[in-house]
Scaffold this motif. Structure first.
Motif, mmCIF file in Angstrom:
data_model
loop_
_atom_site.group_PDB
_atom_site.id
_atom_site.type_symbol
_atom_site.label_atom_id
_atom_site.label_comp_id
_atom_site.label_asym_id
_atom_site.label_seq_id
_atom_site.Cartn_x
_atom_site.Cartn_y
_atom_site.Cartn_z
ATOM 1 N N GLU A 1 0.799 -1.139 -0.224
ATOM 2 C CA GLU A 1 0.192 -0.143 0.154
ATOM 3 C C GLU A 1 0.856 1.276 0.043
ATOM 4 O O GLU A 1 0.205 2.424 -0.170
ATOM 5 C CB GLU A 1 -1.026 0.055 1.202
ATOM 6 N N VAL A 2 2.129 1.147 -0.093
ATOM 7 C CA VAL A 2 2.991 2.429 0.196
ATOM 8 C C VAL A 2 2.820 3.338 -1.053
ATOM 9 O O VAL A 2 2.814 4.449 -0.619
ATOM 10 C CB VAL A 2 4.400 1.831 0.492
ATOM 11 N N PRO A 3 2.968 2.966 -2.021
ATOM 12 C CA PRO A 3 2.897 4.010 -3.241
ATOM 13 C C PRO A 3 1.698 4.824 -3.149
ATOM 14 O O PRO A 3 1.681 6.183 -3.492
ATOM 15 C CB PRO A 3 3.201 3.184 -4.444
ATOM 16 N N ALA A 4 0.849 4.088 -3.134
ATOM 17 C CA ALA A 4 -0.601 4.882 -3.060
ATOM 18 C C ALA A 4 -0.867 5.615 -2.084
ATOM 19 O O ALA A 4 -1.453 6.809 -2.145
ATOM 20 C CB ALA A 4 -1.968 3.823 -3.301
ATOM 21 N N THR A 5 -0.388 5.170 -0.902
ATOM 22 C CA THR A 5 -0.689 6.132 0.379
ATOM 23 C C THR A 5 0.482 7.136 0.275
ATOM 24 O O THR A 5 -0.050 8.434 0.354
ATOM 25 C CB THR A 5 -0.129 5.254 1.631
ATOM 26 N N LEU A 6 1.632 7.192 -0.261
ATOM 27 C CA LEU A 6 2.518 8.394 -0.556
ATOM 28 C C LEU A 6 1.827 9.040 -1.442
ATOM 29 O O LEU A 6 2.044 10.343 -1.343
ATOM 30 C CB LEU A 6 3.895 7.885 -0.812
ATOM 31 N N ALA A 7 1.362 8.749 -2.765
ATOM 32 C CA ALA A 7 0.923 9.551 -3.669
ATOM 33 C C ALA A 7 -0.161 10.567 -3.045
ATOM 34 O O ALA A 7 -0.334 11.510 -3.268
ATOM 35 C CB ALA A 7 0.341 8.712 -4.716
ATOM 36 N N ALA A 8 -1.189 9.637 -2.323
ATOM 37 C CA ALA A 8 -2.332 10.582 -1.821
ATOM 38 C C ALA A 8 -2.028 11.580 -0.732
ATOM 39 O O ALA A 8 -2.421 12.716 -0.932
ATOM 40 C CB ALA A 8 -3.176 9.477 -1.302
#
Length: 233
Positions: A112-119
């Motif tokens: 879930e890291v990429p989507a969390t950071l992008a958000a």
């Protein structure tokens, strides 16, 4: 108060080794003529790491930082293997091991890291890493494709103070001119991340991926994608 910055621990929060540490240690040791069960090395690493001095060098000349980091890890790995006696090619082994863990190939992101950071970036937040790691971390984050998500990466070896020492958190706040009430810190250690961050006044959130019982004193999530209600309630 509104959250303007989110600080993240690294290992156990954003990234994890692709293999258990003991497995990597054992596979490479076999190449250098020493056969040791990976499960025993995993336990040995944990106990030696927990007993080691902080990975921090207050007052050190930063031009010598790489040598200091390498020597810290060499001493730790020596302690890991000392119960198995003589290791004739230890220096060759350690050089390859140290370089292996410097590369992104040894690590993976939690899903879930990429989507969390992008958000979070889309919301205009400041994002930093605050980690009890060394300067290899920047190379790892770059290799995993997330280095550009962060404004700053604070590693204990360079800051000179390791979590839970409040000074490593204060370094991030001072860098951005932030009041602690406007920042949150997220990590997987109650001692290093949560208690340290709380002492400074940061909103502290535990990532408890195993969902084991945790202290009721802190906010707790099972995954990074569950942090948003806690940050923006």
């Amino acid at each position: 108060m509104a959250i303007n910055a989110v600080f993240f621990d690294a290992a156990g929060t954003l990234i994890k080794p692709k293999r258990r540490v003991g497995e990597s240690y054992a596979l490479l040791a076999e190449k250098y003529g020493l056969n040791v069960p990976s499960s025993e090395l995993t336990e040995r690493f944990r106990s030696c790491f927990d007993a080691a001095p902080p990975l921090a060098f207050p007052g050190a000349n930063l031009s010598h930082l790489g040598d200091l980091e390498r020597e810290w890890w060499r001493n730790l790995v020596l302690r890991v293997f000392e119960q198995w006696g003589r290791f004739d090619r230890f220096d060759d082994y350690f050089s390859e091991l140290f370089e292996y863990f410097a590369g992104a190939a040894a690590w993976t992101l939690y899903p879930e890291v990429p989507a969390t950071l992008a958000a979070l970036k889309d919301r205009g937040l400041i994002l930093d890493v605050i980690s009890n790691f060394d300067s290899r971390l920047r190379r790892i984050l770059a290799g995993l494709g997330i280095a550009d998500c962060f404004n700053e990466v604070f590693v204990s070896s360079a800051v000179g103070h390791a979590k839970p020492d409040p000074r490593i958190f204060q370094a991030a706040l001072q860098k951005h001119g932030l009041d602690a009430a406007h920042a949150a810190h997220i990590g997987d250690s109650e001692t290093n991340d949560l208690r340290g961050a709380s002492r400074v006044g940061l909103k502290a959130i535990l990532v408890n991926r195993s969902r084991q019982p945790a202290s009721p004193l802190f906010y707790c999530v099972g995954s990074l994608n569950e942090i948003f209600p806690l940050l923006f309630d």
